[in-house]
Design a protein around this motif. Structure first.
Motif, PDB file in Angstrom:
ATOM      1  N   VAL A 117     -17.303 -38.145 -62.016  1.00 51.63           N
ATOM      2  CA  VAL A 117     -17.190 -38.075 -60.558  1.00 51.63           C
ATOM      3  C   VAL A 117     -16.774 -39.448 -60.048  1.00 51.63           C
ATOM      4  N   GLY A 118     -16.351 -39.502 -58.782  1.00 49.75           N
ATOM      5  CA  GLY A 118     -16.005 -40.774 -58.181  1.00 49.75           C
ATOM      6  C   GLY A 118     -17.250 -41.597 -57.873  1.00 49.75           C
ATOM      7  N   LYS A 119     -17.101 -42.911 -57.857  1.00 46.44           N
ATOM      8  CA  LYS A 119     -18.234 -43.783 -57.547  1.00 46.44           C
ATOM      9  C   LYS A 119     -18.803 -43.470 -56.174  1.00 46.44           C
ATOM     10  N   GLN A 120     -17.930 -43.085 -55.239  1.00 41.90           N
ATOM     11  CA  GLN A 120     -18.386 -42.764 -53.892  1.00 41.90           C
ATOM     12  C   GLN A 120     -19.316 -41.555 -53.887  1.00 41.90           C
ATOM     13  N   SER A 121     -19.141 -40.640 -54.857  1.00 42.25           N
ATOM     14  CA  SER A 121     -20.004 -39.467 -54.938  1.00 42.25           C
ATOM     15  C   SER A 121     -21.455 -39.868 -55.195  1.00 42.25           C
ATOM     16  N   ILE A 122     -21.659 -40.907 -55.986  1.00 35.72           N
ATOM     17  CA  ILE A 122     -23.006 -41.404 -56.247  1.00 35.72           C
ATOM     18  C   ILE A 122     -23.600 -41.979 -54.966  1.00 35.72           C
ATOM     19  N   THR A 123     -22.797 -42.758 -54.264  1.00 27.18           N
ATOM     20  CA  THR A 123     -23.254 -43.348 -53.005  1.00 27.18           C
ATOM     21  C   THR A 123     -23.592 -42.270 -51.984  1.00 27.18           C
ATOM     22  N   ASP A 124     -22.737 -41.240 -51.909  1.00 26.60           N
ATOM     23  CA  ASP A 124     -22.972 -40.145 -50.954  1.00 26.60           C
ATOM     24  C   ASP A 124     -24.249 -39.384 -51.297  1.00 26.60           C
ATOM     25  N   ALA A 125     -24.498 -39.165 -52.576  1.00 28.05           N
ATOM     26  CA  ALA A 125     -25.712 -38.454 -52.986  1.00 28.05           C
ATOM     27  C   ALA A 125     -26.958 -39.213 -52.544  1.00 28.05           C
ATOM     28  N   LYS A 126     -26.931 -40.523 -52.678  1.00 29.41           N
ATOM     29  CA  LYS A 126     -28.078 -41.343 -52.282  1.00 29.41           C
ATOM     30  C   LYS A 126     -28.268 -41.320 -50.770  1.00 29.41           C
ATOM     31  N   LYS A 127     -27.171 -41.364 -50.032  1.00 34.09           N
ATOM     32  CA  LYS A 127     -27.261 -41.370 -48.565  1.00 34.09           C
ATOM     33  C   LYS A 127     -27.776 -40.035 -48.031  1.00 34.09           C
ATOM     34  N   ARG A 128     -27.318 -38.943 -48.621  1.00 29.27           N
ATOM     35  CA  ARG A 128     -27.654 -37.609 -48.117  1.00 29.27           C
ATOM     36  C   ARG A 128     -28.975 -37.078 -48.680  1.00 29.27           C
ATOM     37  N   GLY A 129     -29.487 -37.732 -49.724  1.00 30.60           N
ATOM     38  CA  GLY A 129     -30.699 -37.217 -50.349  1.00 30.60           C
ATOM     39  C   GLY A 129     -30.447 -35.911 -51.079  1.00 30.60           C
ATOM     40  N   ARG A 130     -29.256 -35.774 -51.698  1.00 30.96           N
ATOM     41  CA  ARG A 130     -28.877 -34.543 -52.385  1.00 30.96           C
ATOM     42  C   ARG A 130     -28.262 -34.866 -53.734  1.00 30.96           C
ATOM     43  N   ILE A 131     -28.709 -34.131 -54.742  1.00 32.79           N
ATOM     44  CA  ILE A 131     -28.130 -34.263 -56.083  1.00 32.79           C
ATOM     45  C   ILE A 131     -27.429 -32.951 -56.417  1.00 32.79           C
ATOM     46  N   PRO A 132     -26.100 -32.958 -56.627  1.00 31.65           N
ATOM     47  CA  PRO A 132     -25.416 -31.710 -56.998  1.00 31.65           C
ATOM     48  C   PRO A 132     -25.987 -31.121 -58.283  1.00 31.65           C
ATOM     49  N   ALA A 133     -26.270 -29.829 -58.249  1.00 36.35           N
ATOM     50  CA  ALA A 133     -26.813 -29.165 -59.438  1.00 36.35           C
ATOM     51  C   ALA A 133     -25.841 -29.217 -60.603  1.00 36.35           C
ATOM     52  N   ASP A 134     -24.540 -29.293 -60.310  1.00 29.57           N
ATOM     53  CA  ASP A 134     -23.555 -29.360 -61.389  1.00 29.57           C
ATOM     54  C   ASP A 134     -23.769 -30.583 -62.271  1.00 29.57           C
ATOM     55  N   TRP A 135     -24.238 -31.683 -61.679  1.00 27.94           N
ATOM     56  CA  TRP A 135     -24.499 -32.874 -62.488  1.00 27.94           C
ATOM     57  C   TRP A 135     -25.588 -32.599 -63.514  1.00 27.94           C
ATOM     58  N   LEU A 136     -26.652 -31.930 -63.060  1.00 26.99           N
ATOM     59  CA  LEU A 136     -27.770 -31.663 -63.959  1.00 26.99           C
ATOM     60  C   LEU A 136     -27.375 -30.645 -65.031  1.00 26.99           C
ATOM     61  N   MET A 137     -26.601 -29.630 -64.644  1.00 22.92           N
ATOM     62  CA  MET A 137     -26.167 -28.639 -65.625  1.00 22.92           C
ATOM     63  C   MET A 137     -25.229 -29.263 -66.656  1.00 22.92           C
ATOM     64  N   ARG A 138     -24.369 -30.215 -66.202  1.00 25.40           N
ATOM     65  CA  ARG A 138     -23.476 -30.892 -67.144  1.00 25.40           C
ATOM     66  C   ARG A 138     -24.281 -31.687 -68.165  1.00 25.40           C
ATOM     67  N   LEU A 139     -25.332 -32.350 -67.687  1.00 27.40           N
ATOM     68  CA  LEU A 139     -26.190 -33.099 -68.602  1.00 27.40           C
ATOM     69  C   LEU A 139     -26.903 -32.163 -69.579  1.00 27.40           C
ATOM     70  N   GLY A 140     -27.291 -30.974 -69.084  1.00 29.16           N
ATOM     71  CA  GLY A 140     -27.925 -30.007 -69.962  1.00 29.16           C
ATOM     72  C   GLY A 140     -26.998 -29.552 -71.065  1.00 29.16           C
TER      73      GLY A 140
END
Length: 241
Positions: free
Chosen positions: A42-65
């Motif tokens: 993902v883009g670096k900005q996506s990490i920043t946006d997740a922290k600002k919004r208090g939201r973690i996309p489930a796709d990230w966790l499923m990819r790690l799984g």
């Protein structure tokens, strides 16, 4: 997809997001946000946006799984151990339902690459888990027996327009009584297909929604030895293109 049926994004406060990102960095062995973004694709900005919004996309966790065998419960809550194989061996207290992990209000149902084994009369899936999808516990309870639920990926176009190739269906393996017109997963030899079912005296009828190309199939008693009703489809999903 029905509202509130799945948990596509993890909504948390800012501190919880930092904790989750910290655990992700731990299993990926990275220290910087740039490295984390690269490995998550993902883009670096996506990490920043997740922290600002208090939201973690489930796709990230499923990819790690999928890639790292990471335990989604540990990622979200810090409970248990980081990896699913260790979770199964050492922290069985989190296994409320066989093969399913749970966290607070959610149950994680496995998406399996499954084949039917007529000889053993079972759905072979234990070693072919693609990922886990999170469903609200109360919603699942209204659909059937949670312990017997699995997610399967649709293949082919026989159920178009209702279901398309690569759609995902939630199957309750405990529901095998034929309900006319309902959709079921059916094992034919060692393959699995998704069909509507009907019945006539002594005959099971497999019905495709794409009837112009796939006419109904009558399964007579003499030909039914390797045909099994695996379970009823209770939910379906399609990725947005």
């Amino acid at each position: 997809m029905k509202k509130n049926s799945t948990h596509k994004t993890y909504y948390t406060d800012g501190n919880a997001v930092d904790d989750i990102l910290g655990r992700i960095k731990t299993v990926l062995a990275v220290k910087t946000q740039t490295e984390l973004a690269r490995l998550l694709d993902v883009g670096k900005q996506s990490i920043t946006d997740a922290k600002k919004r208090g939201r973690i996309p489930a796709d990230w966790l499923m990819r790690l799984g999928r890639l790292k065998d990471v335990n989604p419960v540990w990622l979200e809550t810090g409970q248990g151990t980081p990896f699913l194989h260790a979770e199964k061996q050492h922290v069985t207290g989190l296994m409320e339902y066989p093969g399913h992990y749970h966290s607070n209000d959610f149950i994680y149902i496995p998406l399996v690459k499954a084949k039917w084994s007529p000889d053993q009369d079972t759905l072979e899936s234990d070693h072919d888990i693609e990922s886990y999808y999170a469903f609200r516990r109360e919603w699942l309870k209204g659909k059937g027996q949670i312990a017997h639920m699995r997610l399967l990926r649709v293949t082919g176009e026989s159920m178009v327009p209702t279901l398309r190739d690569d759609d995902i269906v939630l199957v309750d393996l405990s529901q095998t009584d034929i309900l006319t017109g309902k959709i079921f997963a059916v094992g034919i030899d060692d393959e699995i297909c998704i069909k509507r079912l009907d019945k006539k005296p002594g005959i099971i009828v497999l019905i495709s929604d794409n009837r112009l190309l796939y006419p109904p199939i009558d399964i007579e008693p003499d030909n039914s030895a390797n045909v099994r009703i695996i379970g009823r489809v209770v939910w379906m999903a399609r990725e947005a293109m």
